[in-house]
Design a protein around this motif. Sequence first.
Motif, PDB file in Angstrom:
ATOM      1  N   LEU A   1       0.832  -1.204   0.000  1.00  0.00           N
ATOM      2  CA  LEU A   1       0.000   0.000   0.000  1.00  0.00           C
ATOM      3  C   LEU A   1       0.869   1.258   0.000  1.00  0.00           C
ATOM      4  O   LEU A   1       0.608   2.207  -0.745  1.00  0.00           O
ATOM      5  CB  LEU A   1      -0.918  -0.004   1.217  1.00  0.00           C
ATOM      6  N   ALA A   2       1.913   1.244   0.836  1.00  0.00           N
ATOM      7  CA  ALA A   2       2.818   2.390   0.870  1.00  0.00           C
ATOM      8  C   ALA A   2       3.504   2.576  -0.476  1.00  0.00           C
ATOM      9  O   ALA A   2       3.664   3.697  -0.968  1.00  0.00           O
ATOM     10  CB  ALA A   2       3.856   2.210   1.977  1.00  0.00           C
ATOM     11  N   LEU A   3       3.906   1.459  -1.099  1.00  0.00           N
ATOM     12  CA  LEU A   3       4.532   1.538  -2.419  1.00  0.00           C
ATOM     13  C   LEU A   3       3.546   2.070  -3.451  1.00  0.00           C
ATOM     14  O   LEU A   3       3.904   2.892  -4.312  1.00  0.00           O
ATOM     15  CB  LEU A   3       5.044   0.152  -2.829  1.00  0.00           C
ATOM     16  N   ALA A   4       2.291   1.614  -3.366  1.00  0.00           N
ATOM     17  CA  ALA A   4       1.264   2.086  -4.299  1.00  0.00           C
ATOM     18  C   ALA A   4       1.004   3.570  -4.135  1.00  0.00           C
ATOM     19  O   ALA A   4       0.842   4.307  -5.115  1.00  0.00           O
ATOM     20  CB  ALA A   4      -0.030   1.296  -4.096  1.00  0.00           C
ATOM     21  N   ILE A   5       0.955   4.017  -2.873  1.00  0.00           N
ATOM     22  CA  ILE A   5       0.763   5.444  -2.624  1.00  0.00           C
ATOM     23  C   ILE A   5       1.941   6.240  -3.171  1.00  0.00           C
ATOM     24  O   ILE A   5       1.774   7.320  -3.747  1.00  0.00           O
ATOM     25  CB  ILE A   5       0.564   5.694  -1.118  1.00  0.00           C
ATOM     26  N   LEU A   6       3.154   5.692  -2.980  1.00  0.00           N
ATOM     27  CA  LEU A   6       4.340   6.369  -3.484  1.00  0.00           C
ATOM     28  C   LEU A   6       4.313   6.479  -5.007  1.00  0.00           C
ATOM     29  O   LEU A   6       4.545   7.552  -5.576  1.00  0.00           O
ATOM     30  CB  LEU A   6       5.598   5.621  -3.039  1.00  0.00           C
ATOM     31  N   ILE A   7       4.006   5.369  -5.665  1.00  0.00           N
ATOM     32  CA  ILE A   7       4.000   5.359  -7.130  1.00  0.00           C
ATOM     33  C   ILE A   7       2.892   6.254  -7.675  1.00  0.00           C
ATOM     34  O   ILE A   7       3.118   7.108  -8.534  1.00  0.00           O
ATOM     35  CB  ILE A   7       3.838   3.919  -7.654  1.00  0.00           C
ATOM     36  N   SER A   8       1.668   6.043  -7.178  1.00  0.00           N
ATOM     37  CA  SER A   8       0.533   6.785  -7.721  1.00  0.00           C
ATOM     38  C   SER A   8       0.523   8.231  -7.250  1.00  0.00           C
ATOM     39  O   SER A   8       0.338   9.165  -8.042  1.00  0.00           O
ATOM     40  CB  SER A   8      -0.777   6.095  -7.345  1.00  0.00           C
ATOM     41  N   GLY A   9       0.740   8.427  -5.946  1.00  0.00           N
ATOM     42  CA  GLY A   9       0.651   9.779  -5.404  1.00  0.00           C
ATOM     43  C   GLY A   9       1.799  10.670  -5.799  1.00  0.00           C
ATOM     44  O   GLY A   9       1.617  11.869  -6.035  1.00  0.00           O
ATOM     45  N   ALA A  10       3.009  10.100  -5.891  1.00  0.00           N
ATOM     46  CA  ALA A  10       4.159  10.915  -6.274  1.00  0.00           C
ATOM     47  C   ALA A  10       4.250  11.101  -7.780  1.00  0.00           C
ATOM     48  O   ALA A  10       4.601  12.181  -8.262  1.00  0.00           O
ATOM     49  CB  ALA A  10       5.446  10.285  -5.742  1.00  0.00           C
ATOM     50  N   LEU A  11       3.923  10.056  -8.542  1.00  0.00           N
ATOM     51  CA  LEU A  11       4.108  10.131  -9.989  1.00  0.00           C
ATOM     52  C   LEU A  11       2.933  10.769 -10.720  1.00  0.00           C
ATOM     53  O   LEU A  11       3.128  11.362 -11.792  1.00  0.00           O
ATOM     54  CB  LEU A  11       4.378   8.740 -10.563  1.00  0.00           C
ATOM     55  N   ALA A  12       1.716  10.647 -10.180  1.00  0.00           N
ATOM     56  CA  ALA A  12       0.568  11.239 -10.884  1.00  0.00           C
ATOM     57  C   ALA A  12       0.732  12.746 -11.079  1.00  0.00           C
ATOM     58  O   ALA A  12       0.540  13.244 -12.207  1.00  0.00           O
ATOM     59  CB  ALA A  12      -0.734  10.918 -10.158  1.00  0.00           C
ATOM     60  N   PRO A  13       1.106  13.528 -10.046  1.00  0.00           N
ATOM     61  CA  PRO A  13       1.351  14.958 -10.305  1.00  0.00           C
ATOM     62  C   PRO A  13       2.514  15.190 -11.268  1.00  0.00           C
ATOM     63  O   PRO A  13       2.480  16.136 -12.063  1.00  0.00           O
ATOM     64  CB  PRO A  13       1.684  15.516  -8.909  1.00  0.00           C
ATOM     65  N   LEU A  14       3.519  14.310 -11.210  1.00  0.00           N
ATOM     66  CA  LEU A  14       4.647  14.443 -12.128  1.00  0.00           C
ATOM     67  C   LEU A  14       4.218  14.177 -13.563  1.00  0.00           C
ATOM     68  O   LEU A  14       4.667  14.864 -14.499  1.00  0.00           O
ATOM     69  CB  LEU A  14       5.761  13.478 -11.713  1.00  0.00           C
ATOM     70  N   VAL A  15       3.344  13.177 -13.753  1.00  0.00           N
ATOM     71  CA  VAL A  15       2.817  12.898 -15.095  1.00  0.00           C
ATOM     72  C   VAL A  15       2.053  14.113 -15.615  1.00  0.00           C
ATOM     73  O   VAL A  15       2.172  14.486 -16.784  1.00  0.00           O
ATOM     74  CB  VAL A  15       1.913  11.648 -15.057  1.00  0.00           C
ATOM     75  N   VAL A  16       1.258  14.731 -14.737  1.00  0.00           N
ATOM     76  CA  VAL A  16       0.529  15.939 -15.140  1.00  0.00           C
ATOM     77  C   VAL A  16       1.505  17.002 -15.632  1.00  0.00           C
ATOM     78  O   VAL A  16       1.326  17.597 -16.705  1.00  0.00           O
ATOM     79  CB  VAL A  16      -0.316  16.479 -13.971  1.00  0.00           C
ATOM     80  N   ASP A  17       2.561  17.243 -14.851  1.00  0.00           N
ATOM     81  CA  ASP A  17       3.525  18.291 -15.200  1.00  0.00           C
ATOM     82  C   ASP A  17       4.276  17.971 -16.488  1.00  0.00           C
ATOM     83  O   ASP A  17       4.494  18.845 -17.330  1.00  0.00           O
ATOM     84  CB  ASP A  17       4.525  18.487 -14.054  1.00  0.00           C
ATOM     85  N   GLN A  18       4.683  16.700 -16.636  1.00  0.00           N
ATOM     86  CA  GLN A  18       5.546  16.330 -17.753  1.00  0.00           C
ATOM     87  C   GLN A  18       4.794  16.107 -19.062  1.00  0.00           C
ATOM     88  O   GLN A  18       5.433  15.942 -20.112  1.00  0.00           O
ATOM     89  CB  GLN A  18       6.326  15.052 -17.398  1.00  0.00           C
ATOM     90  N   THR A  19       3.477  16.084 -19.018  1.00  0.00           N
ATOM     91  CA  THR A  19       2.687  15.903 -20.242  1.00  0.00           C
ATOM     92  C   THR A  19       1.903  17.162 -20.603  1.00  0.00           C
ATOM     93  O   THR A  19       0.878  17.090 -21.288  1.00  0.00           O
ATOM     94  CB  THR A  19       1.730  14.703 -20.109  1.00  0.00           C
ATOM     95  N   GLY A  20       2.366  18.293 -20.121  1.00  0.00           N
ATOM     96  CA  GLY A  20       1.796  19.561 -20.546  1.00  0.00           C
ATOM     97  C   GLY A  20       0.903  20.235 -19.544  1.00  0.00           C
ATOM     98  O   GLY A  20       0.446  21.366 -19.783  1.00  0.00           O
ATOM     99  N   GLY A  21       0.590  19.580 -18.416  1.00  0.00           N
ATOM    100  CA  GLY A  21      -0.272  20.201 -17.419  1.00  0.00           C
ATOM    101  C   GLY A  21      -1.695  20.378 -17.918  1.00  0.00           C
ATOM    102  O   GLY A  21      -2.070  19.911 -19.000  1.00  0.00           O
ATOM    103  N   GLY A  22      -2.503  21.062 -17.132  1.00  0.00           N
ATOM    104  CA  GLY A  22      -3.879  21.347 -17.535  1.00  0.00           C
ATOM    105  C   GLY A  22      -4.682  20.099 -17.805  1.00  0.00           C
ATOM    106  O   GLY A  22      -4.465  19.035 -17.225  1.00  0.00           O
ATOM    107  N   ILE A  23      -5.620  20.203 -18.745  1.00  0.00           N
ATOM    108  CA  ILE A  23      -6.516  19.085 -19.056  1.00  0.00           C
ATOM    109  C   ILE A  23      -5.759  17.913 -19.658  1.00  0.00           C
ATOM    110  O   ILE A  23      -5.959  16.760 -19.272  1.00  0.00           O
ATOM    111  CB  ILE A  23      -7.634  19.564 -19.999  1.00  0.00           C
ATOM    112  N   ALA A  24      -4.858  18.187 -20.612  1.00  0.00           N
ATOM    113  CA  ALA A  24      -4.115  17.105 -21.258  1.00  0.00           C
ATOM    114  C   ALA A  24      -3.269  16.333 -20.254  1.00  0.00           C
ATOM    115  O   ALA A  24      -3.234  15.098 -20.263  1.00  0.00           O
ATOM    116  CB  ALA A  24      -3.236  17.674 -22.372  1.00  0.00           C
ATOM    117  N   GLY A  25      -2.581  17.044 -19.381  1.00  0.00           N
ATOM    118  CA  GLY A  25      -1.753  16.377 -18.391  1.00  0.00           C
ATOM    119  C   GLY A  25      -2.562  15.512 -17.442  1.00  0.00           C
ATOM    120  O   GLY A  25      -2.139  14.405 -17.083  1.00  0.00           O
ATOM    121  N   HIS A  26      -3.729  15.979 -17.038  1.00  0.00           N
ATOM    122  CA  HIS A  26      -4.569  15.180 -16.147  1.00  0.00           C
ATOM    123  C   HIS A  26      -5.129  13.952 -16.860  1.00  0.00           C
ATOM    124  O   HIS A  26      -5.310  12.901 -16.226  1.00  0.00           O
ATOM    125  CB  HIS A  26      -5.707  16.042 -15.594  1.00  0.00           C
TER     126      HIS A  26
END
Length: 442
Positions: free
Chosen positions: A161-186
């Motif tokens: 669970l901690a690993l899942a939170i780390l992967i999803s919680g830490a990387l999801a905002p990073l994915v948003v930032d690295q794919t252009g942010g806004g609607i597309a990033g989300h």
Amino acid sequence: MTTAGPSPEVRPTGVLPRRVLAGYSLGSLVTGAFGTVPGLLLLPYLTDTLGVAAGAAGLLVLLPKAWDVLVNPVAGRVSDRRGDRRPFLLGSGLTLGVLFAAIFAGPIRSGGGAGAYVAFAFLAAATAYAFFQVPYVAMPAELTDGYDERTRLMTWRVAVLALAILISGALAPLVVDQTGGGIAGHRWAGVFVGALIVVGTLGVYIGTRNAETHTAGESEPDLRAQLRVAAANRPFRALLLCWVLQAVGIGTMLAGVQYFADHVVGAESGATFLFAAFVGPALLVMPLWSRVGARIGKPRALVAASLLFAVGALALLAAPTLPAAPIYLVVALIGCGYAGQQVFAMAMLPDCIAYDTERTGRRQAGVFTGVWTAGETLGLALGPGIYALILQVFGYVSSSTGEAAAQDDTARLGVLLGFTLVPAVLVGGAVLLLRAYRDISR
């Protein structure tokens, strides 16, 4: 505080194979991702990308989750009647993966219509999640009849669970930032988390396919009767009330991560670093918490972990005067407390279920876990609602640009208090409710 609970000698023990431990724990990829990312991304997505006012955004996040309060006990009853819980995991988990991606794939780009679409998609995803989570949480009481073995199983589960939170919680905002942010990033973040949910679903379904189960032979005749039995279980009732209140505090802090990173820490990719600081150390302290629980007992260990969380949250009140590095260290301390909370609350739940099965001879783990997950879901849903209300009261300004608007000192104070003081009071104060947990052993 002196607390006790269901006796460690209630049932004989059997050692679970590692393949079952690993297989079952993979389901935490699903619960960790869905329990973390909506609370992390949805509120700022609504306020800072779709331009929804903070108060309205809080309701849009709260209501679909509150729906699960009604659905979860039904899911528990249905899975009890079916017997084999694994088909529920497969069907609902795969459906959830698709629906999660759909939350961020709406055709309307801003305003009330966009918010309504998010609420509807989130409602559908929350319903699918109920039919995954309830059977999943019910399984430990049936996979093993050992008091200490359930702690071992929960340690594996919470580590993943901690690993899942780390992967999803830490990387999801990073994915948003690295794919252009806004609607597309989300949208890309939604696809990423949806894929993670599918992986976890297949892992737990395949990994537990040959697991031996221990079940009672008779179940209560109807849902109302089972709910009465659950309410009459004193240790369960005390543990549930404590956990729901703590879930509100955790949900409030989770909802504030992006806001705290943007308006208090001010570091680039601050939300990702906060999550890494929160979850990374937790992976290291799992074995330590397991030894602490063996030495002082699960209830006392839960109290200790909760107070560690609360003290750390209060220390973050000084964050506006601190550089980023000390803030991350304090967040790591909070994460260590959170890890202990997860381990011991989840280990105490099947103890309560086993105690009731021993007393009644009936198979009703699904109803206990249905009530449990309904309460947990409500708590985690109320957290973002409370945080959104704080933002509204303190005058937070929404934006439809995909970037957070500049805020005045009053709004930044609301961001800070919602992330620190409120979670500390809720999580720390909830341990007082555990005093009733001792009654069953008298």
